[in-house]
Write an enzyme that holds these catalytic residues in place. Structure first.
Site, PDB file in Angstrom:
ATOM      1  N   ARG A 240     -20.234   9.016  -5.766  1.00  0.00           N
ATOM      2  CA  ARG A 240     -19.241   9.729  -6.969  1.00  0.00           C
ATOM      3  C   ARG A 240     -18.791  10.791  -7.865  1.00  0.00           C
ATOM      4  O   ARG A 240     -18.219  11.646  -8.220  1.00  0.00           O
ATOM      5  CB  ARG A 240     -20.274   8.718  -8.105  1.00  0.00           C
ATOM      6  CG  ARG A 240     -19.457   9.277 -10.207  1.00  0.00           C
ATOM      7  CD  ARG A 240     -20.033   8.557 -10.670  1.00  0.00           C
ATOM      8  NE  ARG A 240     -21.792   7.900 -11.013  1.00  0.00           N
ATOM      9  CZ  ARG A 240     -22.276   9.095 -10.879  1.00  0.00           C
ATOM     10  NH1 ARG A 240     -22.376   9.987 -10.980  1.00  0.00           N
ATOM     11  NH2 ARG A 240     -23.973   8.575 -11.248  1.00  0.00           N
TER      12      ARG A 240
ATOM     13  N   TYR B  77       5.132   6.907 -21.631  1.00  0.00           N
ATOM     14  CA  TYR B  77       4.759   5.091 -21.430  1.00  0.00           C
ATOM     15  C   TYR B  77       3.427   4.802 -22.023  1.00  0.00           C
ATOM     16  O   TYR B  77       2.829   5.053 -22.480  1.00  0.00           O
ATOM     17  CB  TYR B  77       3.260   6.076 -19.645  1.00  0.00           C
ATOM     18  CG  TYR B  77       2.916   4.769 -19.529  1.00  0.00           C
ATOM     19  CD1 TYR B  77       3.052   3.693 -18.259  1.00  0.00           C
ATOM     20  CD2 TYR B  77       1.579   4.823 -19.328  1.00  0.00           C
ATOM     21  CE1 TYR B  77       2.639   2.522 -17.903  1.00  0.00           C
ATOM     22  CE2 TYR B  77       1.252   3.522 -18.777  1.00  0.00           C
ATOM     23  CZ  TYR B  77       1.331   3.020 -17.712  1.00  0.00           C
ATOM     24  OH  TYR B  77       0.859   1.537 -17.067  1.00  0.00           O
TER      25      TYR B  77
ATOM     26  N   ASP C  89       2.712  14.860 -17.836  1.00  0.00           N
ATOM     27  CA  ASP C  89       2.943  13.668 -17.374  1.00  0.00           C
ATOM     28  C   ASP C  89       4.133  13.805 -16.022  1.00  0.00           C
ATOM     29  O   ASP C  89       5.160  13.587 -16.689  1.00  0.00           O
ATOM     30  CB  ASP C  89       2.256  12.565 -17.811  1.00  0.00           C
ATOM     31  CG  ASP C  89       2.246  11.192 -16.919  1.00  0.00           C
ATOM     32  OD1 ASP C  89       2.889  11.504 -15.484  1.00  0.00           O
ATOM     33  OD2 ASP C  89       2.145  10.316 -17.223  1.00  0.00           O
TER      34      ASP C  89
ATOM     35  N   LYS D 237       2.279   5.463  -8.263  1.00  0.00           N
ATOM     36  CA  LYS D 237       3.485   5.784  -8.014  1.00  0.00           C
ATOM     37  C   LYS D 237       4.171   6.462  -7.142  1.00  0.00           C
ATOM     38  O   LYS D 237       4.122   5.710  -5.943  1.00  0.00           O
ATOM     39  CB  LYS D 237       4.466   6.048  -9.157  1.00  0.00           C
ATOM     40  CG  LYS D 237       3.545   5.159 -11.246  1.00  0.00           C
ATOM     41  CD  LYS D 237       3.623   4.127 -11.449  1.00  0.00           C
ATOM     42  CE  LYS D 237       2.340   3.446 -11.960  1.00  0.00           C
ATOM     43  NZ  LYS D 237       2.454   4.176 -13.147  1.00  0.00           N
TER      44      LYS D 237
HETATM   45  C1  LIG Z   1       1.590   4.797 -15.036  1.00  0.00           C
HETATM   46  C2  LIG Z   1       2.258   5.357 -15.415  1.00  0.00           C
HETATM   47  C3  LIG Z   1       0.933   5.899 -15.753  1.00  0.00           C
HETATM   48  C4  LIG Z   1      -0.621   5.042 -15.736  1.00  0.00           C
HETATM   49  O1  LIG Z   1      -1.129   5.269 -14.367  1.00  0.00           O
HETATM   50  P1  LIG Z   1      -2.054   4.316 -13.661  1.00  0.00           P
HETATM   51  O2  LIG Z   1      -2.069   4.161 -12.304  1.00  0.00           O
HETATM   52  O3  LIG Z   1      -0.881   2.713 -13.675  1.00  0.00           O
HETATM   53  O4  LIG Z   1      -3.086   4.425 -14.155  1.00  0.00           O
HETATM   54  C5  LIG Z   1       0.778   7.153 -16.701  1.00  0.00           C
HETATM   55  N1  LIG Z   1       1.854   7.541 -17.152  1.00  0.00           N
HETATM   56  C6  LIG Z   1       2.958   6.969 -16.701  1.00  0.00           C
HETATM   57  C7  LIG Z   1       4.161   7.622 -16.799  1.00  0.00           C
HETATM   58  C8  LIG Z   1       3.027   6.212 -15.632  1.00  0.00           C
HETATM   59  O5  LIG Z   1       4.314   6.222 -15.202  1.00  0.00           O
END
Ligand SMILES: *Cc1c(COP(=O)(O)O)cnc(C)c1O
Length: 384
Positions: A51, A103, A175, A200
């Site tokens: 961990r 998001y 982000d 993504k």
């Molecule tokens: C998908 C997404 C998240 C969350 O990420 P996960 O990997 O699904 O937990 C946060 N910000 C944006 C812009 C996203 O597209």
């Protein structure tokens, strides 16, 4: 390797990865272990328990830092786990100013989880970054931005936010999931922490859920690493390996996402049944100048509305595509189509989303890297 020495496309392949000391394996192995044997109590090679440390994760964390021009990288079990770790830097009474078009899951964790812990979130439009200053008070600790925004593809001026954050001694979280490090590096523009859903574009193959943070401040890294280990939302080594492999082709994939995105945005704009087409590459996009200033390309994320604005009309299109798969998520090699109002953003009340322009017929595309002629044919057939 140092962060500055090589160009981005080289760092994607090499950063963080060195031949495995045991065998010389060129690719970092998947260290599928929960613990490490010690020669005597406390006599170990820097690895005690998985961990806390894992060599596959270490390689990825170094790669993430390098491609975002940051000193430190930290990996998490998902983008939301990374988000959760950042908010845990705060305490009851602290306030955060957040871009209002973001998001859905981020909005949800803020309003449904952390609001109950006494943290206050102000959701505001940030097309004019100066509006942020109106909401700053002595409790404000953080500015949270997402750019381009999801799903409305607004662009926020990262550099302007960085100036405000610095002046008021606030943490600026950016982000960068939508742009990816190939198109934009927020650390260079004044961000304190850059966040990714590596699920993504970084992973890129729709086969892993993963989150990442990068930062330059050593104190902040220590606090976030403490949270990563204490709260335990760590990724498994196989997932780390998948993201590490995904990053190696990020630049070639992104190039094609951008080319296909441009062709499809232009096609949609010429379609009689299509209302608005939201794509940051259009010169008449309201924030195109900022996009041009801070991005190296415009990506494959496109949203559009139908002239006949209704959920039913949108559903007809969503059910008719054959290549564009109806699914949540984005950033993979395969094209996806989604309906924010009923899917990713269903947790935002209708009145709230309508106010922000997230109308009933809004359809979001994550344009993949298939042949663009086939993608356009698919949309032609589906929209009719
Ligand atoms: C998908 C997404 C998240 C969350 O990420 P996960 O990997 O699904 O937990 C946060 N910000 C944006 C812009 C996203 O597209």
């Amino acid at each position: 390797m140092t962060n500055k020495k090589y160009k981005l496309n080289t760092k994607m392949i090499h950063a963080g990865v060195s031949p495995d000391p045991t065998t010389g394996a060129i690719m970092t192995p998947i260290y599928q272990t929960s613990t490490y044997v010690q020669a005597g109590p406390g006599d170990h090679k820097g690895y005690e328990y998985a961990r806390t440390q894992n060599p596959t994760r270490d390689a990825l964390q170094s790669s993430l830092a390098a491609i975002e021009n940051a000193k430190y990288g930290l990996s998490f079990g998902s983008g939301m786990a990374a988000t959760d770790a950042v908010i845990k830097l705060l305490k009851p009474g602290d306030e955060v100013i957040v871009s209002n078009d973001l998001y859905g899951g981020t909005y949800r964790v803020m309003t449904k989880v952390f609001a109950a812990y006494g943290i206050k979130f102000h959701f505001i439009g940030m097309q004019d970054a100066q509006d942020i200053t109106k909401h700053i008070n002595s409790n404000t600790k953080m500015i949270w931005i997402e750019t381009p925004t999801n799903p409305l593809l607004n662009v926020i001026d990262i550099e302007a936010c960085g100036v405000i954050a610095k002046k008021h001694d606030l943490i600026l979280v950016c982000d960068n999931t939508f742009a990816s490090p190939y198109l934009q590096n927020p650390m260079d523009l004044g961000a304190t922490i850059v966040l990714h859903s590596a699920t993504k574009y970084l992973g890129g193959h729709s086969d892993v859920v993963h989150g990442a943070l990068v930062m330059n401040d050593a104190g902040l890294e220590e606090r976030l690493r403490f949270i990563q280990n204490s709260c335990g939302a760590v990724p498994g080594p196989h997932d780390c390996w998948l993201v590490l492999r995904g990053i190696k082709t990020l630049h070639v994939r992104m190039q094609r996402h951008c080319e296909n995105g441009e062709a499809i945005a232009k096609y949609l704009r010429s379609h009689a049944k299509v209302g608005k087409v939201l794509w940051v590459g259009f010169e008449d996009h309201p924030n195109h100048d900022i996009a041009k200033k801070q991005m190296r390309g415009f990506g494959g994320m496109i949203s559009f509305t139908l002239k006949n604005d209704s959920i039913d009309e949108a559903v007809k299109v969503l059910k008719s595509t054959k290549l564009f798969a109806l699914a949540e998520s984005l950033g993979g090699v395969e094209s996806l189509i989604g309906h924010p109002a009923t899917m990713t953003h269903a947790s935002i009340p209708r009145e709230e989303r309508m106010k922000n322009g997230l109308v009933d017929s809004l359809i979001r595309l994550s344009v993949g890297i298939e042949d663009v002629d086939d993608l356009i044919d698919d949309l032609k057939h589906a929209i009719g």
